[in-house]
Scaffold this motif. Structure first.
Motif, PDB file in Angstrom:
ATOM      1  N   ALA A   1      42.525  59.850  54.687  1.00 51.04           N
ATOM      2  CA  ALA A   1      41.109  59.680  55.004  1.00 51.04           C
ATOM      3  C   ALA A   1      40.516  58.470  54.299  1.00 51.04           C
ATOM      4  CB  ALA A   1      40.332  60.935  54.623  1.00 51.04           C
ATOM      5  N   LEU A   2      41.191  57.989  53.240  1.00 53.81           N
ATOM      6  CA  LEU A   2      40.701  56.794  52.553  1.00 53.81           C
ATOM      7  C   LEU A   2      41.257  55.528  53.180  1.00 53.81           C
ATOM      8  CD1 LEU A   2      40.867  58.055  48.914  1.00 53.81           C
ATOM      9  CD2 LEU A   2      38.853  57.128  50.011  1.00 53.81           C
TER      10      LEU A   2
ATOM     11  N   GLN B   1      51.906  54.173  52.639  1.00 51.64           N
ATOM     12  CA  GLN B   1      51.188  54.059  51.357  1.00 51.64           C
ATOM     13  C   GLN B   1      50.973  55.432  50.744  1.00 51.64           C
ATOM     14  OE1 GLN B   1      47.841  51.871  52.878  1.00 51.64           O
ATOM     15  NE2 GLN B   1      48.376  50.063  51.683  1.00 51.64           N
TER      16      GLN B   1
ATOM     17  N   ILE C   1      43.344  52.907  60.445  1.00 45.74           N
ATOM     18  CA  ILE C   1      43.194  52.577  59.027  1.00 45.74           C
ATOM     19  C   ILE C   1      41.818  51.952  58.787  1.00 45.74           C
ATOM     20  CG2 ILE C   1      44.188  51.234  57.145  1.00 45.74           C
ATOM     21  CD1 ILE C   1      46.018  53.443  58.379  1.00 45.74           C
TER      22      ILE C   1
ATOM     23  N   ARG D   1      39.030  54.466  59.171  1.00 45.72           N
ATOM     24  CA  ARG D   1      38.862  55.384  58.039  1.00 45.72           C
ATOM     25  C   ARG D   1      38.264  54.689  56.835  1.00 45.72           C
ATOM     26  NH1 ARG D   1      44.529  58.395  59.170  1.00 45.72           N
ATOM     27  NH2 ARG D   1      43.826  59.566  60.974  1.00 45.72           N
ATOM     28  N   ARG D   2      38.349  53.368  56.809  1.00 43.30           N
ATOM     29  CA  ARG D   2      37.659  52.662  55.737  1.00 43.30           C
ATOM     30  C   ARG D   2      36.165  52.605  56.024  1.00 43.30           C
ATOM     31  NH1 ARG D   2      42.377  48.419  55.117  1.00 43.30           N
ATOM     32  NH2 ARG D   2      43.724  49.856  53.996  1.00 43.30           N
TER      33      ARG D   2
ATOM     34  N   MET E   1      35.446  60.342  53.931  1.00 47.11           N
ATOM     35  CA  MET E   1      35.385  61.783  54.123  1.00 47.11           C
ATOM     36  C   MET E   1      35.501  62.518  52.787  1.00 47.11           C
ATOM     37  SD  MET E   1      37.412  64.021  56.882  1.00 47.11           S
ATOM     38  CE  MET E   1      36.904  65.700  57.229  1.00 47.11           C
TER      39      MET E   1
ATOM     40  N   PRO F   1      41.343  65.613  44.265  1.00 46.03           N
ATOM     41  CA  PRO F   1      41.668  64.365  43.562  1.00 46.03           C
ATOM     42  C   PRO F   1      43.184  64.190  43.448  1.00 46.03           C
ATOM     43  CG  PRO F   1      40.942  66.029  42.006  1.00 46.03           C
ATOM     44  CD  PRO F   1      40.759  66.608  43.363  1.00 46.03           C
ATOM     45  N   PHE F   2      43.609  62.956  43.349  1.00 42.18           N
ATOM     46  CA  PHE F   2      45.032  62.691  43.134  1.00 42.18           C
ATOM     47  C   PHE F   2      45.361  62.983  41.674  1.00 42.18           C
ATOM     48  CE2 PHE F   2      43.757  59.404  46.329  1.00 42.18           C
ATOM     49  CZ  PHE F   2      44.274  60.089  47.406  1.00 42.18           C
TER      50      PHE F   2
ATOM     51  N   LYS G   1      46.059  61.504  39.258  1.00 38.99           N
ATOM     52  CA  LYS G   1      46.041  60.223  38.564  1.00 38.99           C
ATOM     53  C   LYS G   1      44.806  60.222  37.677  1.00 38.99           C
ATOM     54  CE  LYS G   1      47.781  57.844  42.712  1.00 38.99           C
ATOM     55  NZ  LYS G   1      48.652  56.708  42.522  1.00 38.99           N
TER      56      LYS G   1
ATOM     57  N   TYR H   1      41.521  53.985  44.373  1.00 33.21           N
ATOM     58  CA  TYR H   1      42.653  54.181  45.289  1.00 33.21           C
ATOM     59  C   TYR H   1      42.432  53.462  46.620  1.00 33.21           C
ATOM     60  CZ  TYR H   1      46.270  56.538  47.980  1.00 33.21           C
ATOM     61  OH  TYR H   1      47.358  56.806  48.768  1.00 33.21           O
ATOM     62  N   GLY H   2      41.266  53.689  47.219  1.00 30.01           N
ATOM     63  CA  GLY H   2      40.974  53.089  48.521  1.00 30.01           C
ATOM     64  C   GLY H   2      40.993  51.572  48.456  1.00 30.01           C
TER      65      GLY H   2
ATOM     66  N   ARG I   1      42.681  49.728  46.180  1.00 30.63           N
ATOM     67  CA  ARG I   1      44.056  49.270  45.933  1.00 30.63           C
ATOM     68  C   ARG I   1      44.857  49.235  47.222  1.00 30.63           C
ATOM     69  NH1 ARG I   1      45.434  48.280  40.757  1.00 30.63           N
ATOM     70  NH2 ARG I   1      44.703  49.662  39.096  1.00 30.63           N
ATOM     71  N   ILE I   2      44.756  50.292  48.017  1.00 30.76           N
ATOM     72  CA  ILE I   2      45.562  50.284  49.241  1.00 30.76           C
ATOM     73  C   ILE I   2      45.038  49.261  50.228  1.00 30.76           C
ATOM     74  CG2 ILE I   2      46.406  52.662  49.078  1.00 30.76           C
ATOM     75  CD1 ILE I   2      44.236  53.471  50.974  1.00 30.76           C
TER      76      ILE I   2
ATOM     77  N   ARG J   1      35.088  58.415  45.146  1.00 35.68           N
ATOM     78  CA  ARG J   1      36.272  57.798  45.735  1.00 35.68           C
ATOM     79  C   ARG J   1      35.972  57.359  47.167  1.00 35.68           C
ATOM     80  NH1 ARG J   1      41.333  61.745  45.822  1.00 35.68           N
ATOM     81  NH2 ARG J   1      40.092  62.708  47.459  1.00 35.68           N
ATOM     82  N   ALA J   2      35.192  58.185  47.865  1.00 38.13           N
ATOM     83  CA  ALA J   2      34.875  57.846  49.249  1.00 38.13           C
ATOM     84  C   ALA J   2      33.928  56.655  49.326  1.00 38.13           C
ATOM     85  CB  ALA J   2      34.273  59.052  49.964  1.00 38.13           C
TER      86      ALA J   2
ATOM     87  N   VAL K   1      34.999  52.475  48.722  1.00 39.87           N
ATOM     88  CA  VAL K   1      35.432  51.506  49.728  1.00 39.87           C
ATOM     89  C   VAL K   1      34.253  51.051  50.587  1.00 39.87           C
ATOM     90  CG1 VAL K   1      37.846  52.174  49.880  1.00 39.87           C
ATOM     91  CG2 VAL K   1      36.168  53.423  51.207  1.00 39.87           C
TER      92      VAL K   1
END
Lengths: 444, 262
Positions: free
Chosen positions: A320-321, A327, B92, B95-96, B100, B107-108, B110, B118-119, B121-122, B171-172, B175
């Protein structure tokens, strides 16, 4: 308050049975380790030499290795390691205790480790130290003489005259020789270095093949393949692969890798050397590949379980991100699964290190003329045959001409193999714990 | 009574325009032709009894339904000018643009810092200053900065449930999406954390368009500007929240919000 359930309902018998089963397993392990330690650890301790004067007038010098109680068929007797195989024809002698007139421990009794024919046990008669041509004349208990050059003698000592420290020093020296030396006397004496290197290298190579193969297969099965009868079939097949007798893998390795792939490489690239095979014969590469086939199901199953245990919410969060499936896999799923993957890896490694049967068909030898790892280019020789501790145990313990004399060696080799497995899997466990700490999970 | 079957208001300059959306899980139809506009920089609540399709509708907006096998969609959803049901669309990228927040905080495993970035970085952002900046901005935006600033590099799993959910919001928004989808974000939280998150939603609507699915009608009336009532796959009533809760035009809506069914 009165208890309203009986012990069966509370499950107490099951707890008791569980505890008993655990105790039994622990006991077995401890017993096995104990036997190996007791037989192996003392093997290098310089033993006391007894000089026995028999009633018939003869004299016997040697180490008392065993005492057998009286049975209906024979009187109480002693097993003596008399050495001097070249003179007596055998290392050991049984002597009935009733035939012994007197026992003494002469301080000048000598134990001479020789390059050949096992130890010489006797006394030093004359010693000439004249440089390269140093000679020594030894005599056994009955006075028969034997002349040895300095090159033939590995080590000479008088155990009855040695202090505890001196004995301990000798013990360590022999232990070091075991770890760092080359084998002598059809492997029954000397060191185990080639076998240690062979074992470690083989496991290492196996890991290089099995680990990526297993992890990638599991990732494909779990993350990409559409669940259906085909995937389920593959999964069942993989699980059953772990149950195939290892010798079958050996036969497969021999047929496919050695005679198939290896011979093919020879025909293509080494045709000038034929009929002498280069790759078309057993070697460490083929043995490692065979073992990686044997261990890959363990890695697959462990990885699949680990991936499956990751909560779906994490996967969704990543997607969702805006993460791609790849990845998500590399940044979240694989790190989270890594402790589980390591567990599979540890199991695979332990299994590979202890496996002997497939190796016998695919590249292990009793005595390898050269190591698969040496200083000459390209340093790693994957086509070479190699020695292996597990095979060493079998070979020395059951195939050597002098089984009784090589018994300590068998136990020492076992200990060493256990130690190597322990060190390797210990390292992996340490790694796994670090990963666990890093990706401490569970609360999602 | 002269109540109507359905009553759907129109929205000027909507950020998302749903047009005759039908969704099938295999043979069964989960959404039966929904047409509505999601207002820009407002909070839209989707309410309705369990199984009415409100979460399914929400997941259409960032194509999370793609992950479910056998889902088929007809009709259209446009975000600004882009048709997002188009199979050729870059999911992709979508979703950016559409973030959501899930029902269960996820959470991850991490650090807090790594969770927030996270968002980014990817998406290929690796400049330290940009990441640091985004972390502070997002955590402030999610009202977590004061609590988390001294433990940015500790595991996110050490946070409390409410903090974790706010971390997921941070986190959402890190991005910088246009729309934030929230799927019952408070259903696993205690009343205090719920109040905190609701307050946060009120602040976030200045910058983002928010669509929130909720079971809790009080929550819908507290946080949202518009409310849509769905019932077995159909949009029954869609109106500004105050109107829907004070003077529902459809009998079914009235029955639901007064607790007579559902």
């Amino acid at each position: 308050m009165k208890k309203t359930t009986n012990s069966l309902q509370r499950g107490e018998p099951f707890i008791w049975m569980g505890g008993a089963a655990l105790a039994l397993i622990l006991l077995t392990v401890i017993l096995m380790l104990g036997v190996v330690l007791a037989n192996g650890a003392g093997a290098f301790w310089p033993a006391r030499l007894s000089l026995l004067e028999l009633k018939d007038g003869s004299r016997v010098l040697g180490e008392v290795t065993r005492r057998q109680a009286e049975t209906p068929h024979s009187a109480e007797r002693l097993q003596i390691r008399v050495g001097n195989r070249d003179m007596y024809g055998a290392d050991f002698r049984w002597i009935e205790t009733t035939a012994i007139k007197a026992e003494s421990y002469p301080p000048d009794a000598v134990w001479a480790e020789r390059m050949e024919h096992g130890p010489f046990i006797g006394f030093v008669k004359t010693e000439t130290k004249s440089g390269a041509a140093a000679m020594i004349v030894l005599a056994d208990a009955s006075g028969r003489e034997k002349t040895l050059t300095a090159g033939q003698v590995v080590r000479l000592y008088r155990p009855n005259a040695m202090s505890f420290q001196a004995k301990f020093g000798l013990y360590l020296a022999r232990l070091w020789e075991l770890l760092s030396g080359q084998p002598r006397e059809a492997n029954t004496e000397g060191g185990l270095l080639p076998a240690i290197i062979g074992t470690v290298m083989m496991v290492f190579l196996m890991s290089i093949f099995a680990f990526p193969l297993g992890v990638m297969t599991a990732v494909y099965l779990r993350e990409y393949a559409k669940d259906g009868w085909a995937v389920r079939g593959v999964r069942i097949a993989v699980n059953n692969l772990a149950g195939i007798p290892s010798i079958v893998y050996g036969i497969f390795g021999l047929g496919f890798f050695v005679y198939g792939v290896g011979a093919g490489i020879d025909r293509l690239f080494f045709a000038d050397k034929l009929p002498t095979p280069t790759w078309g014969t057993g070697g460490i590469l083929w043995a490692s590949l065979t073992l990686s086939l044997l261990t890959v199901p363990v890695v697959i199953v462990a990885t699949e379980e680990a991936l499956g245990a990751i909560p779906p919410g994490v996967r969704q969060a990543s997607l969702a991100l805006g993460a791609t499936p790849l990845q998500t896999l590399t940044r979240v799923l694989l790190p989270m699964a890594s402790p589980g993957i390591m567990t599979g890896f540890i199991l695979a490694m332990a299994r590979a290190a202890g496996e002997v049967a497939p190796l016998m068909l695919t590249g292990v030898v009793k005595l390898a003329p050269s190591l698969p790892l040496d200083g000459s280019f390209p340093f790693v020789h994957l086509d070479r045959k190699f020695m292996h501790l597990g095979f060493h145990i079998y070979d020395v313990g059951f195939q050597s001409p002098n089984v009784e004399a090589s018994r300590p060696m068998v136990f020492m080799t076992t200990l060493l193999l256990l130690a190597i497995v322990l060190v390797m899997s210990g390292t992996a466990v340490w790694l796994r714990n670090r990963m666990r700490k890093r990706y401490a999970g569970g609360a999602f | 009574m002269t109540k109507r079957e359905t009553a759907i208001c129109t929205v000027d300059d909507p950020v998302i325009r749903v047009d005759g959306l039908r969704l099938f899980y295999g043979e069964s139809e989960a959404l039966k032709g929904i047409t509505m506009g999601i207002p820009r920089k407002q909070v839209t609540a989707l309410i309705g009894p369990s199984g009415c399709g409100k979460s399914t509708l929400l997941r259409c907006f960032n194509r999370m339904n793609d992950l479910v096998d056998g889902v088929r969609i007809t009709g259209g959803i446009r975000i600004d000018a882009d048709e997002i049901t188009d199979p050729a669309l870059d999911v992709i990228e979508l979703r950016r643009r559409v973030g959501m927040v899930f029902q269960k905080s996820n959470p991850f495993p991490k650090s807090i810092y790594e969770n927030v970035v996270y968002g980014l970085r990817i998406a290929g952002v690796s400049k330290r200053t940009a990441l640091d900046e985004a972390v502070e901005k997002s955590l402030r935006g999610a009202g977590l900065w004061e609590e988390a600033k001294d433990r940015l590099h500790e595991s996110a799993l050490g946070l409390s449930g409410g903090q974790m959910q706010r971390l997921c919001i941070a986190r959402a928004i890190a991005v910088n999406p246009e729309v934030i989808l929230m799927d019952e974000p408070c259903s696993a939280l205690d009343p205090r954390s719920t109040a905190r998150v609701e307050e946060l939603i009120g602040e976030l609507r200045k910058d983002y368009s928010i669509v929130i699915v909720t079971h809790n009608m009080q929550q819908a009336s507290r946080v949202s500007d518009y409310t849509a009532f769905l019932y077995v796959g159909e949009l029954v009533e869609y109106a500004p929240t105050t109107e829907l809760f004070t003077a529902p035009l459809v009998k079914q809506t009235e029955d639901y919000i007064t607790g007579r069914f559902g």
